[in-house]
Design a protein around this motif. Sequence first.
Motif, PDB file in Angstrom:
ATOM      1  N   ASN A   5       0.847  -1.195   0.000  1.00  0.00           N
ATOM      2  CA  ASN A   5       0.000   0.000   0.000  1.00  0.00           C
ATOM      3  C   ASN A   5       0.880   1.242   0.000  1.00  0.00           C
ATOM      4  OD1 ASN A   5      -2.331  -1.476   0.080  1.00  0.00           O
ATOM      5  ND2 ASN A   5      -2.593  -1.309   2.279  1.00  0.00           N
ATOM      6  N   PRO A   6       0.529   2.243  -0.771  1.00  0.00           N
ATOM      7  CA  PRO A   6       1.341   3.466  -0.783  1.00  0.00           C
ATOM      8  C   PRO A   6       1.212   4.220   0.535  1.00  0.00           C
ATOM      9  CG  PRO A   6      -0.636   3.757  -2.091  1.00  0.00           C
ATOM     10  CD  PRO A   6      -0.617   2.323  -1.664  1.00  0.00           C
ATOM     11  N   TRP A   7       2.275   4.897   0.896  1.00  0.00           N
ATOM     12  CA  TRP A   7       2.269   5.719   2.098  1.00  0.00           C
ATOM     13  C   TRP A   7       1.311   6.881   1.876  1.00  0.00           C
ATOM     14  CZ3 TRP A   7       4.978  10.601   3.223  1.00  0.00           C
ATOM     15  CH2 TRP A   7       4.927  10.945   4.578  1.00  0.00           C
ATOM     16  N   ALA A   8       0.397   7.103   2.803  1.00  0.00           N
ATOM     17  CA  ALA A   8      -0.623   8.146   2.658  1.00  0.00           C
ATOM     18  C   ALA A   8      -0.218   9.461   3.314  1.00  0.00           C
ATOM     19  CB  ALA A   8      -1.947   7.660   3.246  1.00  0.00           C
ATOM     20  N   GLY A   9       0.983   9.529   3.871  1.00  0.00           N
ATOM     21  CA  GLY A   9       1.450  10.775   4.456  1.00  0.00           C
ATOM     22  C   GLY A   9       0.875  11.057   5.834  1.00  0.00           C
ATOM     23  N   ASN A  10       0.394  10.057   6.517  1.00  0.00           N
ATOM     24  CA  ASN A  10      -0.205  10.263   7.826  1.00  0.00           C
ATOM     25  C   ASN A  10       0.850  10.270   8.921  1.00  0.00           C
ATOM     26  OD1 ASN A  10      -2.742  10.486   6.700  1.00  0.00           O
ATOM     27  ND2 ASN A  10      -3.103   8.301   6.808  1.00  0.00           N
ATOM     28  N   ASP A  11       1.672  11.288   8.895  1.00  0.00           N
ATOM     29  CA  ASP A  11       2.726  11.493   9.880  1.00  0.00           C
ATOM     30  C   ASP A  11       2.629  12.948  10.318  1.00  0.00           C
ATOM     31  OD1 ASP A  11       5.668  12.656  10.193  1.00  0.00           O
ATOM     32  OD2 ASP A  11       5.715  10.553  10.818  1.00  0.00           O
ATOM     33  N   ALA A  12       2.275  13.181  11.573  1.00  0.00           N
ATOM     34  CA  ALA A  12       2.005  14.532  12.068  1.00  0.00           C
ATOM     35  C   ALA A  12       3.188  15.478  11.861  1.00  0.00           C
ATOM     36  CB  ALA A  12       1.592  14.490  13.528  1.00  0.00           C
ATOM     37  N   GLU A  56      -4.023  12.617   5.687  1.00  0.00           N
ATOM     38  CA  GLU A  56      -4.326  13.747   6.561  1.00  0.00           C
ATOM     39  C   GLU A  56      -4.099  15.096   5.894  1.00  0.00           C
ATOM     40  OE1 GLU A  56      -2.039  12.962  10.080  1.00  0.00           O
ATOM     41  OE2 GLU A  56      -3.289  11.245  10.620  1.00  0.00           O
ATOM     42  N   LEU A  57      -3.143  15.197   4.975  1.00  0.00           N
ATOM     43  CA  LEU A  57      -2.934  16.473   4.279  1.00  0.00           C
ATOM     44  C   LEU A  57      -4.162  16.869   3.471  1.00  0.00           C
ATOM     45  CD1 LEU A  57       0.777  16.348   3.098  1.00  0.00           C
ATOM     46  CD2 LEU A  57      -0.261  18.027   4.620  1.00  0.00           C
ATOM     47  N   GLY A  58      -4.954  15.890   3.059  1.00  0.00           N
ATOM     48  CA  GLY A  58      -6.175  16.162   2.304  1.00  0.00           C
ATOM     49  C   GLY A  58      -7.253  16.835   3.129  1.00  0.00           C
ATOM     50  N   ASP A  59      -7.065  16.907   4.455  1.00  0.00           N
ATOM     51  CA  ASP A  59      -8.015  17.643   5.292  1.00  0.00           C
ATOM     52  C   ASP A  59      -7.942  19.144   5.024  1.00  0.00           C
ATOM     53  OD1 ASP A  59      -8.746  15.242   6.447  1.00  0.00           O
ATOM     54  OD2 ASP A  59      -7.607  15.586   8.301  1.00  0.00           O
ATOM     55  N   ASP A  60      -6.777  19.632   4.584  1.00  0.00           N
ATOM     56  CA  ASP A  60      -6.580  21.065   4.368  1.00  0.00           C
ATOM     57  C   ASP A  60      -6.030  21.433   2.995  1.00  0.00           C
ATOM     58  OD1 ASP A  60      -7.347  21.977   6.974  1.00  0.00           O
ATOM     59  OD2 ASP A  60      -5.434  21.251   7.744  1.00  0.00           O
TER      60      ASP A  60
END
Length: 94
Positions: A5-12, A56-60
């Motif tokens: 699975n590709p990394w979705a960038g969910n790292d704060a 998470e970046l897609g939230d903003d």
Amino acid sequence: MMPGNPWAGNDAAHNNHCHQRWITQRHRDTADPGYREAWYDEQCGGCRFWIPLCGELGDDYGACTNPASRFDGRVRFEHDGCGAFANRDDGSFG
């Protein structure tokens, strides 16, 4: 994360660093005294050509896909905007 699975960038920490870099590239800032009232209804997150990022970046943040915008093909903050705004048919935001 599952293998393959590709990394979705969910790292704060990563996302906070991205936000700090990208927020400086706003075209319109709601805190600016010259911000026009009409622009609240014309923010990127409500434009039919704004595609949110995944994770998470897609939230903003999302990509502008409007060929009439000078920001076409660039990552934009959902509360930014430009003169090429186009309403979504369903009135959604984000």
